[in-house]
Design a protein around this motif. Structure first.
Motif, PDB file in Angstrom:
ATOM      1  N   ASN A  52       0.839  -1.205   0.000  1.00 54.15           N
ATOM      2  CA  ASN A  52       0.000   0.000   0.000  1.00 54.15           C
ATOM      3  C   ASN A  52       0.871   1.251   0.000  1.00 54.15           C
ATOM      4  OD1 ASN A  52      -0.239  -1.163   2.868  1.00 54.15           O
ATOM      5  ND2 ASN A  52      -1.270   0.751   3.262  1.00 54.15           N
ATOM      6  N   ASP A  53       0.817   2.095   0.984  1.00 60.05           N
ATOM      7  CA  ASP A  53       1.383   3.445   0.854  1.00 60.05           C
ATOM      8  C   ASP A  53       2.873   3.486   0.487  1.00 60.05           C
ATOM      9  OD1 ASP A  53      -1.001   3.527   2.215  1.00 60.05           O
ATOM     10  OD2 ASP A  53      -0.198   4.482   3.998  1.00 60.05           O
ATOM     11  N   GLN A  69       4.598   0.193   2.288  1.00 58.73           N
ATOM     12  CA  GLN A  69       3.829  -0.699   3.164  1.00 58.73           C
ATOM     13  C   GLN A  69       3.686  -2.041   2.460  1.00 58.73           C
ATOM     14  OE1 GLN A  69       1.634   0.735   6.357  1.00 58.73           O
ATOM     15  NE2 GLN A  69       3.814   1.212   6.238  1.00 58.73           N
ATOM     16  N   HIS A  77      -4.037  -6.928   3.743  1.00 59.67           N
ATOM     17  CA  HIS A  77      -3.442  -5.935   4.634  1.00 59.67           C
ATOM     18  C   HIS A  77      -3.325  -6.518   6.030  1.00 59.67           C
ATOM     19  CE1 HIS A  77      -3.247  -2.209   7.065  1.00 59.67           C
ATOM     20  NE2 HIS A  77      -2.584  -1.754   6.017  1.00 59.67           N
ATOM     21  N   ILE A  80       1.954  -5.414   8.703  1.00 59.13           N
ATOM     22  CA  ILE A  80       2.603  -4.573   7.699  1.00 59.13           C
ATOM     23  C   ILE A  80       4.088  -4.346   8.000  1.00 59.13           C
ATOM     24  CG2 ILE A  80       2.630  -2.221   6.759  1.00 59.13           C
ATOM     25  CD1 ILE A  80       0.425  -4.012   5.524  1.00 59.13           C
ATOM     26  N   TRP A 112       3.384   0.894  10.417  1.00 58.46           N
ATOM     27  CA  TRP A 112       2.570   1.670   9.487  1.00 58.46           C
ATOM     28  C   TRP A 112       3.353   2.879   8.962  1.00 58.46           C
ATOM     29  CZ3 TRP A 112      -3.416   1.548  10.492  1.00 58.46           C
ATOM     30  CH2 TRP A 112      -3.863   0.218  10.420  1.00 58.46           C
ATOM     31  N   SER A 113       2.662   3.725   8.232  1.00 60.10           N
ATOM     32  CA  SER A 113       3.359   4.686   7.365  1.00 60.10           C
ATOM     33  C   SER A 113       4.248   5.697   8.075  1.00 60.10           C
ATOM     34  CB  SER A 113       2.336   5.425   6.506  1.00 60.10           C
ATOM     35  OG  SER A 113       1.893   4.540   5.516  1.00 60.10           O
ATOM     36  N   ARG A 170      -1.800   8.918  13.468  1.00 62.06           N
ATOM     37  CA  ARG A 170      -0.741   8.160  12.802  1.00 62.06           C
ATOM     38  C   ARG A 170      -0.241   8.913  11.553  1.00 62.06           C
ATOM     39  NH1 ARG A 170      -5.291   4.707  11.837  1.00 62.06           N
ATOM     40  NH2 ARG A 170      -6.175   5.088   9.769  1.00 62.06           N
ATOM     41  N   ASP A 171       0.877   8.465  11.048  1.00 61.86           N
ATOM     42  CA  ASP A 171       1.522   8.977   9.822  1.00 61.86           C
ATOM     43  C   ASP A 171       2.222  10.310  10.121  1.00 61.86           C
ATOM     44  OD1 ASP A 171       0.171   6.774   8.883  1.00 61.86           O
ATOM     45  OD2 ASP A 171      -1.377   7.926   7.850  1.00 61.86           O
ATOM     46  N   GLU A 234      -4.992  11.116   6.935  1.00 62.71           N
ATOM     47  CA  GLU A 234      -3.899  10.155   6.900  1.00 62.71           C
ATOM     48  C   GLU A 234      -2.758  10.742   6.061  1.00 62.71           C
ATOM     49  OE1 GLU A 234      -5.427   5.794   7.335  1.00 62.71           O
ATOM     50  OE2 GLU A 234      -6.094   6.483   5.402  1.00 62.71           O
ATOM     51  N   CYS A 235      -1.567  10.229   6.310  1.00 63.59           N
ATOM     52  CA  CYS A 235      -0.408  10.502   5.457  1.00 63.59           C
ATOM     53  C   CYS A 235      -0.205  11.990   5.163  1.00 63.59           C
ATOM     54  CB  CYS A 235      -0.531   9.714   4.158  1.00 63.59           C
ATOM     55  SG  CYS A 235      -0.628   7.943   4.474  1.00 63.59           S
ATOM     56  N   TYR A 303      -4.171   7.085  -3.566  1.00 64.46           N
ATOM     57  CA  TYR A 303      -4.315   7.367  -2.137  1.00 64.46           C
ATOM     58  C   TYR A 303      -2.947   7.406  -1.467  1.00 64.46           C
ATOM     59  CZ  TYR A 303      -6.807   7.371   2.313  1.00 64.46           C
ATOM     60  OH  TYR A 303      -7.319   7.714   3.536  1.00 64.46           O
ATOM     61  N   ALA A 304      -2.921   8.041  -0.288  1.00 64.91           N
ATOM     62  CA  ALA A 304      -1.734   8.053   0.578  1.00 64.91           C
ATOM     63  C   ALA A 304      -0.472   8.555  -0.123  1.00 64.91           C
ATOM     64  CB  ALA A 304      -1.494   6.646   1.142  1.00 64.91           C
ATOM     65  N   TRP A 320      -0.412   5.446  -3.778  1.00 63.50           N
ATOM     66  CA  TRP A 320      -0.804   4.032  -3.834  1.00 63.50           C
ATOM     67  C   TRP A 320      -1.995   3.884  -4.786  1.00 63.50           C
ATOM     68  CZ3 TRP A 320      -4.433   2.143   0.567  1.00 63.50           C
ATOM     69  CH2 TRP A 320      -4.839   0.818   0.334  1.00 63.50           C
TER      70      TRP A 320
HETATM   71  N1  DQQ Z   1      -1.998   3.074   5.513  1.00 62.29           N
HETATM   72  C1  DQQ Z   1      -1.119   2.836   6.626  1.00 62.29           C
HETATM   73  C2  DQQ Z   1      -1.469   3.862   7.647  1.00 62.29           C
HETATM   74  C3  DQQ Z   1      -2.075   4.929   6.837  1.00 62.29           C
HETATM   75  C4  DQQ Z   1      -2.848   4.175   5.814  1.00 62.29           C
HETATM   76  C5  DQQ Z   1      -1.346   1.448   7.110  1.00 62.29           C
HETATM   77  C6  DQQ Z   1      -3.184   4.959   4.578  1.00 62.29           C
HETATM   78  O1  DQQ Z   1      -0.337   4.299   8.370  1.00 62.29           O
HETATM   79  O2  DQQ Z   1      -2.836   5.790   7.619  1.00 62.29           O
HETATM   80  O3  DQQ Z   1      -0.918   0.503   6.153  1.00 62.29           O
HETATM   81  O4  DQQ Z   1      -3.452   4.129   3.489  1.00 62.29           O
END
Ligand code: DQQ
Length: 547
Positions: A52-53, A69, A77, A80, A112-113, A170-171, A234-235, A303-304, A320
């Protein structure tokens, strides 16, 4: 609107391996992934399993670094890790050992990210360690060559700010400004909206809470509003940028007087909605957005995003390209998720954030196809499923141009209004497939760009909602459009606007590009090239160091 279950993916999918493919040996996963004709051939993908991200994106001494990720256990998912790959040209990638693996302590349920930073202690990855359903900021310090990492397994910030009820936390975005390390953490305040909390540190070890740098307005929950900023951001990614086509950019600098850009991904209760940008003013403590915009018209399929400055001073973005087929199909395919093409960003004088593919991508053009634009209102322009096309168009008042891509043979593809629901009496397997891109004149200053996915796939388990949005363009001036197809990905770029989406054609003949004109619209020039595959020939789920 008819939403298939895949139209809005949740940021945490079913999270548990619950299918036989999750137990596949590494080599079987890689083989499954490679044999899937829907896997992109020139976009970055993980060896197999889940991606993912983009994380820790950066450039050091002539080398591009892309961390991401990654779940090497399968295409879902869960647990990760951080994958890592390097490139000298943004086109060809070499896998490096996995950078982060969930361990005991603050990241036992996932890494995570986060971002790559040149900290006083050396290279650092600042990321979100996940335990149970919660994440906290963590750090790993690394070797100079960025291939081996020591996660500290202790949060560097113990908890979200106590005085706020947060939706999530987060992020990260980290930079050095005015003698101080600064960090943003993506979040949201219950009842108010998405937000980014600011922290400061003198030593990269102790971080002081400085409160929210910016808070959005969640307003009413409206999942169908493509401009809704969500209840959590996010992100988060934050930088300064001077208006102008050069895209002059720096890390945030409250004393610079330059416009600042905050990129974030709008999220609401586990649903990944779309990425956005806020452009505004930053005074060193507070960011005041003047405007919010969609970063890409394809919603969750770009996304992200995360950006960095490369050796040429360009701000480059990856996002992503989230899938649009159901979880079972992703698991069976052995892979899930790809990065968008790398995109260069700039800001117009009107403070609109724009994107276009980096010029390096032209080197992947293998063969130019003969393209002859004819007078008739409908014609096959090119054939292929990994194509780069450039067109100059004229779309005056009351006119439109459509390109059907991934379209089955034209006899069937030209059926007016054909779509999955339009002719229930037809043999389901012989219905046409096509994905229709349309550019239509709205006003003298504006076009609408849309993508209709209602006939993209005969597989009913694929996302089929349309995308659309505005493209600023003055009637009578040049209109340049770039379309890049890569098996199941579609990216359109025009006037600095991008639209990214995913489609999953099933018919072997779904490889035509069909041009249609409505009204006085015309194609001034059109070029198409086949694209060279870039994936390394031998990959491993757990790559070893090449040194
Ligand atoms: N993906 C991560 C998170 C983030 C999200 C988890 C965004 O840290 O917020 O895999 O796609």
């Amino acid at each position: 609107m008819n939403h298939t279950p895949q139209d809005r993916a949740v940021s945490i999918l079913s999270a548990e391996p619950n299918d036989s493919t999750s137990g596949l040996a590494d080599s079987a996963l890689i083989e499954a992934a490679r044999s899937d004709h829907l896997r992109p051939v020139m976009h970055f993908v993980s060896p197999a399993g889940w991606l993912n991200d983009p994380n820790g994106v950066g450039w050091r001494d002539g080398v591009y670094h892309l961390f991401y990720q990654y779940n090497p256990l399968g295409a879902f998912h869960h647990s990760i890790h951080w994958g890592h790959a390097v490139s000298r040209d943004l086109l060809h990638w070499e896998d490096r050992p996995i950078a982060l693996t969930p361990g005991d302590g603050a990241d036992e349920d996932g890494c995570w990210s986060g971002v790559l930073v040149d900290a006083p202690q050396g290279p650092a990855l600042v990321y979100s360690g996940r335990v149970g359903e919660h994440e906290l900021p963590c750090v790993a310090f690394g070797s100079a060559d960025l291939t081996s990492w020591e996660p500290q397994r202790q949060p560097i910030i113990d908890a979200p700010p106590a005085e706020y009820q947060v939706t999530a936390f987060r992020d990260h975005c980290v930079w050095f400004e005015d003698g101080t390390w600064r960090q943003l953490v993506g979040s949201g305040i219950q009842g108010r909206g998405g937000c980014a909390f600011l922290y400061e540190s003198e030593d990269f070890v102790h971080w002081q809470d400085r409160g929210p740098m910016v808070v959005g307005h969640a307003g009413d929950t409206d999942l169908d509003n493509t401009e809704w900023t969500g209840t959590m951001w996010e992100c988060v990614d934050f930088f300064a940028m001077k208006p102008g086509a050069e895209g002059l950019t720096t890390a945030p600098d409250g004393g610079s007087g330059h416009p600042h850009v905050l990129i974030f991904s709008a999220w609401h209760e586990h649903q990944t909605l779309h990425s956005m940008a806020a452009v505004g003013t930053y005074d060193g403590r507070t960011f005041t957005p003047d405007r919010f915009q969609r970063l890409d018209l394809g919603g969750r399929h770009a996304y992200a995003p995360q950006t960095f400055i490369d050796g040429e001073g360009r701000r480059i973005l990856w996002a992503w390209m989230q899938e649009g087929r159901d979880e079972a199909s992703q698991m069976a395919a052995g892979w899930s998720g790809a990065m968008t093409l790398p995109r260069r960003l700039w800001l117009t004088q009107d403070l609109l954030l724009c994107a276009e593919p980096v010029p390096e991508l032209r080197a992947l053009r293998e063969r130019e196809l003969p393209v002859h634009v004819e007078e008739q209102p409908e014609q096959v322009l090119a054939t292929g499923t990994a194509l780069d096309m450039e067109l100059d168009l004229s779309i005056p008042n009351e006119s439109a141009i459509s390109l059907d891509v991934f379209a089955s043979a034209p006899e069937t593809a030209t059926t007016a209004g054909a779509g999955r629901d339009s002719d229930p009496g037809t043999d389901p397997d012989s219905r046409p497939e096509f994905t229709r891109i349309t550019l239509e004149r709205e006003t003298a200053d504006r076009l609408t760009l849309s993508v209709d996915r209602s006939a993209s796939s005969l597989n009913p388990q694929c996302a089929d909602t349309a995308h659309s949005g505005s493209v600023p363009h003055r009637e009578g001036t040049d209109l340049h459009v770039r379309v890049v197809l890569d098996q199941s990905s579609l990216e359109i770029f025009t006037e600095g606007v991008s639209l990214t989406t995913r489609v999953y054609p099933t018919r072997p003949d779904a490889e035509h590009v069909v041009l249609r004109r409505k009204g006085p619209a015309s194609v001034e020039t059109a070029h198409a090239w086949t694209l060279r595959p870039t994936e390394q020939s031998h990959r491993q789920m757990y790559p070893q160091s090449s040194h």
